[in-house]
Design an enzyme around this catalytic site. Structure first.
Site, PDB file in Angstrom:
ATOM      1  N   CYS A   1      10.021  -5.317   6.995  1.00 49.18           N
ATOM      2  CA  CYS A   1      11.245  -4.559   7.300  1.00 49.18           C
ATOM      3  C   CYS A   1      11.597  -3.602   6.179  1.00 49.18           C
ATOM      4  CB  CYS A   1      12.381  -5.538   7.572  1.00 49.18           C
ATOM      5  SG  CYS A   1      11.960  -6.667   8.892  1.00 49.18           S
ATOM      6  N   GLU A   2      10.740  -2.630   5.931  1.00 50.42           N
ATOM      7  CA  GLU A   2      10.935  -1.577   4.938  1.00 50.42           C
ATOM      8  C   GLU A   2      10.205  -0.350   5.455  1.00 50.42           C
ATOM      9  OE1 GLU A   2      12.257  -1.792   1.756  1.00 50.42           O
ATOM     10  OE2 GLU A   2      12.418  -3.967   1.501  1.00 50.42           O
TER      11      GLU A   2
ATOM     12  N   TYR B   1      -6.173  -4.348  -8.069  1.00 47.47           N
ATOM     13  CA  TYR B   1      -4.745  -4.088  -7.835  1.00 47.47           C
ATOM     14  C   TYR B   1      -4.402  -4.253  -6.340  1.00 47.47           C
ATOM     15  CZ  TYR B   1      -5.609  -2.389 -12.504  1.00 47.47           C
ATOM     16  OH  TYR B   1      -6.028  -2.318 -13.801  1.00 47.47           O
TER      17      TYR B   1
ATOM     18  N   GLY C   1      -9.672   2.342 -17.601  1.00 46.01           N
ATOM     19  CA  GLY C   1      -9.040   3.453 -16.914  1.00 46.01           C
ATOM     20  C   GLY C   1      -9.949   4.334 -16.081  1.00 46.01           C
TER      21      GLY C   1
ATOM     22  N   GLU D   1     -12.680  -1.802 -21.698  1.00 44.60           N
ATOM     23  CA  GLU D   1     -11.851  -2.731 -20.909  1.00 44.60           C
ATOM     24  C   GLU D   1     -11.701  -2.237 -19.473  1.00 44.60           C
ATOM     25  OE1 GLU D   1      -8.194  -2.185 -22.988  1.00 44.60           O
ATOM     26  OE2 GLU D   1      -8.778  -3.378 -24.710  1.00 44.60           O
ATOM     27  N   PRO D   2     -12.800  -2.082 -18.738  1.00 44.22           N
ATOM     28  CA  PRO D   2     -12.658  -1.555 -17.379  1.00 44.22           C
ATOM     29  C   PRO D   2     -12.117  -2.612 -16.402  1.00 44.22           C
ATOM     30  CG  PRO D   2     -14.945  -2.118 -17.786  1.00 44.22           C
ATOM     31  CD  PRO D   2     -14.203  -2.389 -19.077  1.00 44.22           C
ATOM     32  N   GLY D   3     -11.325  -2.180 -15.460  1.00 43.65           N
ATOM     33  CA  GLY D   3     -10.818  -3.045 -14.403  1.00 43.65           C
ATOM     34  C   GLY D   3     -11.115  -2.435 -13.043  1.00 43.65           C
ATOM     35  N   ARG D   4     -10.356  -1.387 -12.726  1.00 47.24           N
ATOM     36  CA  ARG D   4     -10.449  -0.759 -11.412  1.00 47.24           C
ATOM     37  C   ARG D   4     -11.873  -0.323 -11.044  1.00 47.24           C
ATOM     38  NH1 ARG D   4      -6.266   2.138  -9.024  1.00 47.24           N
ATOM     39  NH2 ARG D   4      -5.295   2.184 -11.074  1.00 47.24           N
TER      40      ARG D   4
ATOM     41  N   ARG E   1      -0.175  -0.946  -3.050  1.00 50.03           N
ATOM     42  CA  ARG E   1      -0.463   0.351  -3.671  1.00 50.03           C
ATOM     43  C   ARG E   1       0.029   1.558  -2.861  1.00 50.03           C
ATOM     44  NH1 ARG E   1      -4.786   2.302  -4.796  1.00 50.03           N
ATOM     45  NH2 ARG E   1      -4.205   3.094  -6.819  1.00 50.03           N
TER      46      ARG E   1
END
Ligand SMILES: *Cc1c(COP(=O)(O)O)cnc(C)c1O
Length: 447
Positions: free
Chosen positions: A368-369, A397, A262, A296-299, A336
């Site tokens: 198309c959004e 991510y 986190g 448990e690092p990810g980002r 994101r």
């Protein structure tokens, strides 16, 4: 889709973004470089959109995090959160650096194994693990399963018993602390679906000790993502430490505390989370407990190492109003901004463009959004058709959340290392978009 919350401080300029991203350099001839490689050369060869991962930066970051733990005198195993970027090359590089894996699905388990990560170095997290996933993981002798509910504990007990083995588990405890982050990425509040309510944890741990097929070794917690201050970590770890003391006083053994991931990064002007401060919080609250620690690092590891290269398809003028800069990348590539209102730095690849006076523009993709918007009222130098940009901090991510919405093939991926680069996934072909689809015979007229 609501507009992003307005920021009070002005957006960082291109020069400020370059200063806050040591992996990037603006070369007066070649333009923007990542880890010493010219991004224009990559875009010339593989086209855009294209994800580029800086392997040297990834190594530097994982080493810094491991060093921070060692410097605090802590013995910590690092399990990279695979969901942040599950590319086999990324997993292999991190395995070389001594990382294990934190997984949340059978698919991630298969990837981690494929990348050569030993089952003993894999931790299985997630609120809803299927029987098939658990059977595979337990059968392999996976290092640890982080149990998220009383119901799951019983399921694991019966599967492990049936397989004639014991599953090593921790209880993932929800410490009910507010990580002060975006509602969609906060996980440590009682209202969230994650983990076991704090007040039930001691009783469930006692029950785990009595169940067949279970070897309960401790507790895990993970309070959210993009956490920039150390205070919520300290609050969560203090509660876990109390829990450890409580269950030990009741005669249970505790060998492991898994401290979760986190840690946040600086996307805009926010100060980046510091591994040294995280290590300090772990040491202060858990250092005296005589337990093995894990993170448990990810980002924090992957996001700043990666960027998304894109080209301007056209600059859609609107009189006196900010123009729409339509890119060839879209929300199907990088979700994101539309999903979390995320802010990502956007830097031109051209050294000449980068120094032109900036003005407001809306940066959008062709999907198309209306939500297919990367940035609103962003101050950017004027850019015309064909100009290239890098969208920063997309190594986590990013590619993992891509889809082929609007039948847009998955973008190419490149790994930069040691001053050279490798295609690690070619751009998806159009035929691959419908590979596996079948048309029933009665509809098969012209297909
Ligand atoms: C997503 C996740 C992580 C990684 O979070 P980051 O914010 O990317 O560091 C770690 N542990 C668990 C259980 C997760 O679900």
């Amino acid at each position: 889709m609501a507009d992003a919350t307005p920021f009070l401080d002005p957006d960082p300029s291109v020069a400020e973004l370059l200063a806050s991203h040591p992996s990037l350099k603006m070369d007066p001839l070649c333009g923007l470089m990542l880890d010493g490689v010219a991004l224009n050369a990559i875009a010339d060869a593989v086209g855009t959109p294209c994800w580029v991962m800086g392997g040297d930066t990834l190594r530097t970051r994982v080493r810094r995090m491991q060093q921070a733990m060692r410097d605090a005198g802590l013995n910590v195993s690092l399990h990279y959160a695979v969901k942040a970027n599950d590319h086999l090359a990324v997993l292999s590089l991190l395995r070389e650096e001594g990382a294990g894996a934190d997984i949340v699905s059978g698919g991630e388990l298969a990837r981690a194994l494929k990348a050569g990560i030993a089952p003993a170095h894999i931790v299985f997290s997630g609120v809803g693990k299927t029987d098939a996933e658990l059977e595979r993981a337990i059968g392999l002798g996976i290092g640890q399963i982080n149990v998220e509910s009383a119901e799951e504990l019983d399921i694991i007990s019966s599967i492990a018993s049936r397989l004639g083995t014991r599953a090593t588990i921790t209880l993932r405890v929800n410490p009910d602390v507010d990580a002060g982050t975006h509602a969609k990425i906060t996980t440590g509040l009682a209202a969230n679906k994650f983990g076991i309510p704090y007040d039930h944890a001691a009783a469930l741990y006692a029950r785990a000790a009595s169940l067949p097929g279970i070897r309960a070794v401790g507790f895990a917690t993970h309070i959210g993502s993009q956490i920039l201050s150390v205070a919520p970590y300290r609050a969560a770890y203090a509660r876990i430490a109390d829990l450890v003391r409580t269950v030990r006083a009741a005669g249970q053994t505790v060998e492991v505390v898994d401290c979760g991931g986190g840690l946040g990064i600086s996307y805009r002007t926010e100060p980046e989370g510091q591994p040294e401060a995280l290590a300090g919080a772990m040491k202060a609250e858990l250092g005296g407990l005589d337990v093995r620690l894990a993170i448990e690092p990810g980002r924090w590891l992957a996001a700043p190492a990666g960027l998304l290269l894109s080209s301007v398809i056209l600059n859609k003028a609107r009189g006196n109003e900010a123009p729409f800069l339509v890119l060839d990348a879209a929300m199907n590539d990088l979700l994101r901004p539309s999903m979390y209102d995320a802010w990502h730095g956007i830097v031109p690849l051209s050294p000449h463009v980068a120094t032109l006076p900036a003005g407001p523009a809306h940066v959008v993709g062709p999907v198309c959004e209306s939500g297919d918007t990367f940035a609103r009222d962003r101050h950017l130098p004027p850019m015309q058709r064909g100009a290239r940009v890098a969208i920063l901090d997309t190594g986590a991510y990013g590619a993992v959340m891509s889809s082929t919405y609007n039948s847009r093939p998955l973008a190419a991926e490149v790994l930069v290392e040691d001053g050279t680069w490798h295609v690690i996934r070619p751009r998806q072909s159009l035929e691959a978009l419908w590979q596996g689809e079948t048309v029933p015979a009665h509809l098969a007229g012209t297909a």
